[in-house]
Design an enzyme around this catalytic site. Sequence first.
Site, PDB file in Angstrom:
ATOM      1  N   HIS A 168      54.698  35.516  64.705  1.00  0.00           N
ATOM      2  CA  HIS A 168      55.874  34.827  64.212  1.00  0.00           C
ATOM      3  C   HIS A 168      57.191  35.570  64.760  1.00  0.00           C
ATOM      4  O   HIS A 168      58.175  34.837  64.704  1.00  0.00           O
ATOM      5  CB  HIS A 168      55.742  35.055  62.642  1.00  0.00           C
ATOM      6  CG  HIS A 168      56.311  36.499  62.066  1.00  0.00           C
ATOM      7  ND1 HIS A 168      55.392  37.154  61.622  1.00  0.00           N
ATOM      8  CD2 HIS A 168      57.513  36.833  61.871  1.00  0.00           C
ATOM      9  CE1 HIS A 168      55.950  38.349  61.256  1.00  0.00           C
ATOM     10  NE2 HIS A 168      57.352  38.322  61.228  1.00  0.00           N
ATOM     11  N   ASP A 196      48.403  37.520  63.494  1.00  0.00           N
ATOM     12  CA  ASP A 196      49.626  37.651  63.671  1.00  0.00           C
ATOM     13  C   ASP A 196      50.031  38.326  64.972  1.00  0.00           C
ATOM     14  O   ASP A 196      50.798  39.317  64.723  1.00  0.00           O
ATOM     15  CB  ASP A 196      50.501  37.870  62.412  1.00  0.00           C
ATOM     16  CG  ASP A 196      51.902  37.359  62.480  1.00  0.00           C
ATOM     17  OD1 ASP A 196      52.488  36.890  63.338  1.00  0.00           O
ATOM     18  OD2 ASP A 196      52.638  37.386  61.665  1.00  0.00           O
ATOM     19  N   SER A 201      58.333  44.207  61.654  1.00  0.00           N
ATOM     20  CA  SER A 201      57.227  42.909  62.197  1.00  0.00           C
ATOM     21  C   SER A 201      56.986  43.244  63.702  1.00  0.00           C
ATOM     22  O   SER A 201      58.116  43.405  64.425  1.00  0.00           O
ATOM     23  CB  SER A 201      57.895  41.639  61.960  1.00  0.00           C
ATOM     24  OG  SER A 201      57.451  40.989  60.763  1.00  0.00           O
TER      25      SER A 201
END
Length: 656
Positions: free
Chosen positions: A85, A222, A591
């Site tokens: 992402h 991810d 992240s």
Amino acid sequence: MKRRLLAAALLLCMTAPLLKADEGMWLPALISQRIGDMQAKGFKLTAEDIYSVNQASLKDAVVLFGSGCTGELVSGEGLLFTNHHCGYSYIQRHSSVEHDYLKDGFWALTRADELPNPGLTVRFLERMEDVTAVVLKGYKAKMTEDQRQELVKKNARKLRDQIEKEGNGIKTSVEALYYGNQYFLFVFREYRDVRLVGAPPSSIGKFGGETDNWMWPRHTGDFSIFRIYAGPDNLPADYSVDNVPYRPKKFMKISTAGVKEGDFTFVYGCPGSTQEYVHSEAVRYIQDVSDPEKIALRTARLNLMKKYMDQSQAVRIQYSSKYASVANAWKKWQGEEKGLRKNLVVPVKQEYEKRFEEWAVGTRYEGLTTRLAQLYAARNPIYRAYEYYNETVRAVEKIQKGMGRVVLAKDYYQPIDEEIFVAMMEAFDKALDDSYKPAYFLETRAEFGGNMEVWKDSVFANPERAKALAVALDKHYSQQIAPVVKELSQSITLLYRDYMQGQMEFEPQKAFYPDANLTLRVAYGKVEGYQPLDAVYYRPVSTLKGIIEKDNPDIFDYNIPQVLRDIYARGGFQDQPVCFLATNHTTGGNSGSPVLNADGHLIGINFDRVWEGTMSDLVFDPEICRNISLDVRYLLFVIKEVGHADYLFNEMVFVN
Ligand code: ARG
Ligand code: GLU
């Protein structure tokens, strides 16, 4: 009465030490203050291994990726891991109907196939240091806050100019910590030729989509892979075919040993924003006003988008990215609101403030919490209006366009925007006192007899109308609302500067850490499950078996690539680990952060938190706050079995 007693009893057991196990986002340069605790919990390295200006240390293998993610170096040739992402918009930009890398994934077979990404940068931290004395030089107690800020800005600029003179990609920033009680200088080296090397198909990299976002059990692969390029001198350079892979001072070794419950873990990355030391009134506003109202507004907006996305594949593609970004915070706020209530955060903070005031009698801190409460009371109504402008007026793309913002025609579907206009403008009008609205709005509302449908028709039929409304709203927002909010927020910050100091004196035994501000931090904890509900325990490791359990070709979020089904059917991979939970204190910005074991080897990549624990931006509860990481062994599995790109392994170093 019974409820009161229960609350009082709960308060008693909860007010003890405010800093609970595993809470904290620590400054790497000051990690020596925590290293004893880290080692007691299993860490085997030293403070110098984490952060050093004299020798290569783990900090040299961590980067701020783009403007809001983290990445880690995993080879001597500039190879970097981050989240899918985080790389999403770049992967999207390289995608077309003929080469849909979002859908099919992408694997560069040779270095020449690696794809450049103009505008994408990564920043290595060279060093960080306390510059409080430098930036406050010339400060006099009688200065106003504006004068103080001017002084800090001027002194910081001078310091930064001196350092940035070097060029060679050197960038600096001076950041306020603890509401301006302390200032730190950060010196970075920024590389600007960063190329896409690999990405799994979205059905792996975004598996679970919005359905599983912020949730456990999770099975999202991810990750995406990039490579940093440098000039022949290893220094930052603009994109050029002559650039060569960057040779890092340090890169991370990858552990294939795996994780189990109880293992020590730490996360090294760039958390964006937290507010751990705020007043109960700040929390009460978030819990009772801000979160519920913003959730309701976004529920309405998401339902409208979804209605049209469900009807048309083309619209689904147009709106998937918008939907994801609206839904992400929407879902987080729901967990946050619940968590704040469940943890009695407001009453616990009130109790703390009472004890603080008892202690503060006769000191310069006396009455601070009362003054803070008064300021919040003064701020909240206009702050609420400010938030409404952001969530309603600015949610309408037609109005955004009228304000001069670029709205991509290819991702625009007018029927959605029209319905959002009606819903959001009605909500705006209903929720706010007329004093928060521009005269043009009130006049035009009267002209249309308050009928938003008719007003909408005129706005969408007549560009002049759209523009007039947008300009009036924008002007009112930026001239009447935002400056007042800013001024009140500044006064609040000023009180927090004292309140922060007061809290530190009030609890001299407690270890404080500065709120997150996208600077590099270390969080440590252990692999651990949690109990989301009575009688339910979530184990901390998910496996490929769970992906197959969720697999459903009819559900977009759960439709896995056929190759994954085939691999599974072949056997031998049912226990392949996919994601794991740990107690590391993280937030947005973390992240892509490396998750490391006791030996400092890479075991995972952080990408989310559990929904029930998202109140950790305000209060960390060790019972329930968990970060979610991709198990690095799943990344390796996908590279090899799905991408057939295991030639990339040649440049990585594995340990077990
Ligand atoms: N919740 C994660 C974060 O805050 C992941 C967001 C992207 N994924 C998604 N399904 N929207 O960034
Ligand atoms: N997914 C978030 C990010 O992009 C991390 C989740 C969180 O901890 O807030 O940084």
